[in-house]
Design an enzyme around this catalytic site. Structure first.
Site, PDB file in Angstrom:
ATOM      1  N   LEU A 120      36.556  38.765  47.318  1.00 17.37           N
ATOM      2  CA  LEU A 120      35.870  39.033  46.061  1.00 17.37           C
ATOM      3  C   LEU A 120      35.250  40.407  46.205  1.00 17.37           C
ATOM      4  O   LEU A 120      34.698  40.733  47.265  1.00 17.37           O
ATOM      5  CB  LEU A 120      34.778  37.992  45.795  1.00 17.37           C
ATOM      6  CG  LEU A 120      35.237  36.565  45.485  1.00 17.37           C
ATOM      7  CD1 LEU A 120      34.034  35.633  45.399  1.00 17.37           C
ATOM      8  CD2 LEU A 120      36.033  36.523  44.186  1.00 17.37           C
ATOM      9  N   ASP A 121      35.331  41.227  45.170  1.00 19.01           N
ATOM     10  CA  ASP A 121      34.789  42.570  45.326  1.00 19.01           C
ATOM     11  C   ASP A 121      33.263  42.539  45.449  1.00 19.01           C
ATOM     12  O   ASP A 121      32.618  41.520  45.219  1.00 19.01           O
ATOM     13  CB  ASP A 121      35.276  43.505  44.207  1.00 19.01           C
ATOM     14  CG  ASP A 121      34.728  43.150  42.841  1.00 19.01           C
ATOM     15  OD1 ASP A 121      33.505  43.072  42.699  1.00 19.01           O
ATOM     16  OD2 ASP A 121      35.534  42.977  41.901  1.00 19.01           O
ATOM     17  N   TYR A 122      32.719  43.678  45.818  1.00 15.36           N
ATOM     18  CA  TYR A 122      31.304  43.809  46.162  1.00 15.36           C
ATOM     19  C   TYR A 122      30.377  43.269  45.082  1.00 15.36           C
ATOM     20  O   TYR A 122      29.382  42.593  45.374  1.00 15.36           O
ATOM     21  CB  TYR A 122      31.011  45.295  46.417  1.00 15.36           C
ATOM     22  CG  TYR A 122      29.627  45.606  46.925  1.00 15.36           C
ATOM     23  CD1 TYR A 122      29.240  45.270  48.224  1.00 15.36           C
ATOM     24  CD2 TYR A 122      28.708  46.269  46.120  1.00 15.36           C
ATOM     25  CE1 TYR A 122      27.979  45.591  48.700  1.00 15.36           C
ATOM     26  CE2 TYR A 122      27.448  46.597  46.584  1.00 15.36           C
ATOM     27  CZ  TYR A 122      27.090  46.252  47.875  1.00 15.36           C
ATOM     28  OH  TYR A 122      25.829  46.565  48.337  1.00 15.36           O
TER      29      TYR A 122
END
Length: 271
Positions: A120-122
């Site tokens: 999952l991105d930041y």
């Protein structure tokens, strides 16, 4: 990864590493030994796809595929499966050169060396699977297997039914066309400033939901992954980790084995 069926004769003898089937089921938490014997006698247990009724049957927990009532069972008790509700502001790696928060914050409490399934991105929060099972990680994270993921996106502006229809029909991004498997508006007409949209898709392309919503004129303000395959985040609080339940493990392994089976579709979803 290999899920090749072993010949029944190869798992019915007293070979090294094998245990009696009813004991293996009990150790896996399926039922007591006595109840496991009943399951076998009733023809509800399959080993490598074949129904087994013999009480003395033996299996190798590391190689044989066992299911009860069609639901896969993990006999190898060294394999562990956890769900993390990843907070925003955490990178989906076990280390970060920039010194940002990483997943070690959540995995250091466990004896096993765990790794994350996909990313999952930041700035995205939500469901992330942690495991030490490489076979499961491969199927869940590789785009060719097309495992569905569901997100709730808070976006700018008032999303219309026409926009939802466009997401379903498909749009074209810089790296090619993409269509949501499912999309629906969760708060129709309640706010002109923001809308909540639920999007389900099997693509593994980078930041795909954010890019899709930006393309239709509604940039994402906040994004949460609520579902990954058969797993649902439920009420797990942000930053919390819990082990998957017996039922969740079974559903996950059933999906993985079906996806990796030679009998599966020769043309899986592609991104």
């Amino acid at each position: 990864m290999s899920y090749n069926d072993a010949p029944w004769g190869a798992i019915s003898g007293n070979n090294r590493g094998e245990v009696r089937l009813h004991k293996a089921l009990a150790a896996a938490g399926v039922a007591s030994r006595r109840a496991s014997e009943d399951l076998i006698a009733e023809g509800r247990v399959r080993v490598n796809g074949s129904v087994v009724r013999e009480m003395g049957s033996r299996v190798n927990p590391e190689t044989d595929r066992v299911s009860v009532d069609g639901r896969a069972v993990q006999l190898d008790v060294s394999k562990r499966y956890y769900m993390l509700n990843k907070p925003r502001g955490v990178v989906s790696t076990m280390s970060d050169e920039a010194g940002r928060r990483d997943l070690r914050e959540f995995t250091d409490q466990f004896e096993e060396r765990l790794f994350n399934v996909g990313r999952l991105d930041y700035e995205t929060s939500g469901l992330l699977v942690l495991t030490n099972d490489g076979d499961v990680a491969h199927v869940l994270s590789h785009p060719s297997f097309g495992v569905a993921k569901t997100y709730i996106a808070k976006v700018r502006g008032q999303v219309t039914p026409q926009t939802i229809a466009k997401l379903r029909a498909g749009i074209t991004l810089d790296d090619g066309p993409i269509a949501a498997d499912r999309a629906r508006l969760l708060n129709s007409g309640e706010s002109a400033e923001h809308s909540l949209v639920e999007v389900t898709l099997h693509s593994g392309r980078n930041r795909i939901v954010r890019r899709m919503m930006a393309e239709v004129g509604h940039p994402v303000v906040d994004l949460v992954r609520r579902q990954f395959g058969p797993l649902t985040l439920g009420t797990l609080r942000s930053g919390a980790v819990r082990e998957l339940t017996k039922v969740e493990r079974g559903e996950l392994l059933t999906l993985v084995r079906a996806s990796a089976s030679p009998d599966a579709s020769a043309s899986p979803h592609t991104s």
